[in-house]
Design an enzyme around this catalytic site. Structure first.
Site, PDB file in Angstrom:
ATOM      1  NE  ARG A   1       6.970   0.539   5.144  1.00  0.00           N
ATOM      2  CZ  ARG A   1       5.749   0.027   5.022  1.00  0.00           C
ATOM      3  NH1 ARG A   1       5.593  -1.246   4.695  1.00  0.00           N
ATOM      4  NH2 ARG A   1       4.685   0.778   5.219  1.00  0.00           N
TER       5      ARG A   1
ATOM      6  NE  ARG B   1      -1.589  -2.367   2.741  1.00  0.00           N
ATOM      7  CZ  ARG B   1      -1.699  -3.636   2.333  1.00  0.00           C
ATOM      8  NH1 ARG B   1      -2.744  -4.011   1.667  1.00  0.00           N
ATOM      9  NH2 ARG B   1      -0.745  -4.527   2.604  1.00  0.00           N
ATOM     10  CB  THR B   2       3.389   2.553   2.348  1.00  0.00           C
ATOM     11  OG1 THR B   2       2.609   2.048   3.419  1.00  0.00           O
ATOM     12  CG2 THR B   2       3.929   3.920   2.718  1.00  0.00           C
TER      13      THR B   2
ATOM     14  CE  LYS C   1      27.556  -2.725  -4.520  1.00  0.00           C
ATOM     15  NZ  LYS C   1      27.642  -1.550  -5.397  1.00  0.00           N
TER      16      LYS C   1
ATOM     17  CG  HIS D   1       3.233   3.802   8.618  1.00  0.00           C
ATOM     18  ND1 HIS D   1       3.396   4.689   7.569  1.00  0.00           N
ATOM     19  CD2 HIS D   1       2.853   2.615   8.043  1.00  0.00           C
ATOM     20  CE1 HIS D   1       3.135   4.072   6.431  1.00  0.00           C
ATOM     21  NE2 HIS D   1       2.796   2.817   6.697  1.00  0.00           N
TER      22      HIS D   1
HETATM   23  N1   CP Z   1      -0.469  -0.236   5.868  1.00  0.00           N
HETATM   24  C1   CP Z   1       0.748  -0.403   5.308  1.00  0.00           C
HETATM   25  O1   CP Z   1       1.741   0.273   5.689  1.00  0.00           O
HETATM   26  O2   CP Z   1       0.796  -1.345   4.338  1.00  0.00           O
HETATM   27  P1   CP Z   1       2.078  -1.768   3.513  1.00  0.00           P
HETATM   28  O3   CP Z   1       3.039  -2.432   4.482  1.00  0.00           O
HETATM   29  O4   CP Z   1       1.590  -2.691   2.442  1.00  0.00           O
HETATM   30  O5   CP Z   1       2.712  -0.512   2.966  1.00  0.00           O
END
Ligand code: CP
Length: 308
Positions: free
Chosen positions: A108, A57-58, A87, A136
């Site tokens: 991320r 999603r993100t 590396k 998040h």
């Molecule tokens: N909700 C969410 O962060 O989903 P993903 O891990 O698929 O990005």
């Protein structure tokens, strides 16, 4: 490079004021209503997506948001293996390099605090797309936007957060955002092994937000407007026995759904494993797929705010 001075990086929910949230939500409403008006607004700008942990999603909603605004995207999935991190390159060096190529970096990472470290060395805005069990914040934006859309209010909402609260960056970020609103009441429903962390509870105490800790989901379901389910995150446990002891502990099925209020809302940041049965997907109170779709509009509003 076009960067706003007021919101340079997006690292944690605490940095959003209520006014800024309301501006972003109003912009996301406009984008949802009249997407053609926003085409081309970020033409010529490039977004880098650096993902050291998996995402559907993100990653894809940020990419779709940038493309729909006329910008371009580049990046790497599984950056631990497919970038020069393999590396031995440090995160800081990678960010210094990528910030010379892109106008914004969506990051991320598996380590809490990684986004803050990245922001300290980046020449362009860093957006925290999840830093381990830390935060998040853009998920929290879309979650709050969804609550507002489903209930037509945020002040006064009663929210149960259920599941892996100790490792749950989405619940942490959402609780920080909710603490900016009035008369919020939270229930933290979790087994003791993954109960809500003390730093978040101290923040709620400081901001006079009422919360109750319990393990009894059945008792909480009729009390709340929003049931926010989360996955027990297998990947966060160092001791597999602890995971095995609590996996599958909470599950919303048709019987549990019958205990949720008539106008209640069932949410989940997704992905789900077994904590929401597919048999309730068609219930009008199940908002999790609408919630995921809202991620596109809120991320378009955020990129527009940061870069235009
Ligand atoms: N909700 C969410 O962060 O989903 P993903 O891990 O698929 O990005």
């Amino acid at each position: 490079m076009a960067i706003t001075s007021r919101m340079r990086h997006v690292i944690e929910s605490q940095q959003f004021s209520r006014t800024l949230l309301e501006e972003l939500f109003a912009r996301a409403d406009e984008i949802k209503r009249e997407p053609h008006r926003f085409m081309g607004r970020l033409a010529g700008l490039v977004m880098a997506a650096l993902f050291y942990e998996p995402s559907t999603r993100t990653r894809l909603s940020f990419e779709a948001a940038m493309l729909r605004l006329g910008g371009q995207t580049m990046g790497t999935d599984n950056a631990r293996e497919f970038s020069s991190a393999a590396k031995g390159e440090t995160l800081e060096d990678t960010i210094r390099i990528v910030s010379g190529y892109a106008d914004v970096i969506v990051l991320r990472h598996s380590e809490e605090g990684a986004a803050k470290r990245a922001a300290a060395v980046s020449d362009v805005p860093i957006i925290n797309a999840g830093d381990g069990p830390g935060q998040h914040p853009t998920q929290a934006l879309l979650d709050l936007f969804t609550i507002r859309a489903e209930l037509a209010k945020i002040d006064g909402v009663r929210v149960a957060m259920v599941g892996d609260l100790a490792n749950g960056r989405t619940v942490r970020s959402l609780a920080y955002l909710l603490s900016k609103f009035k008369d919020i009441k939270l229930w933290f429903v979790a087994p003791p092994q993954v109960s809500m962390r003390d730093d978040l509870k101290a923040h709620l105490d400081e901001h006079h937000v009422s919360y109750t800790e319990t393990q009894d989901l059945d008792a909480v379901l009729p009390e709340v407007d929003v049931v926010y389910m989360t996955r027990i995150q297998k990947e966060r446990f160092t001791d597999p026995a602890v995971y095995e002891a609590i996996k599958g502990i909470y599950r919303i099925d048709k019987n549990a759904m019958a205990r949720i209020r008539k106008y209640g809302v069932l949410m989940h940041p997704l992905p789900r494993v077994d904590e929401i049965s597919p048999e309730v997907d068609d219930d009008p109170r199940s908002a999790y797929f609408r919630q995921a779709r809202n991620g596109l509009h809120i991320r378009m509003a955020l990129l527009d705010r940061l870069l235009s």
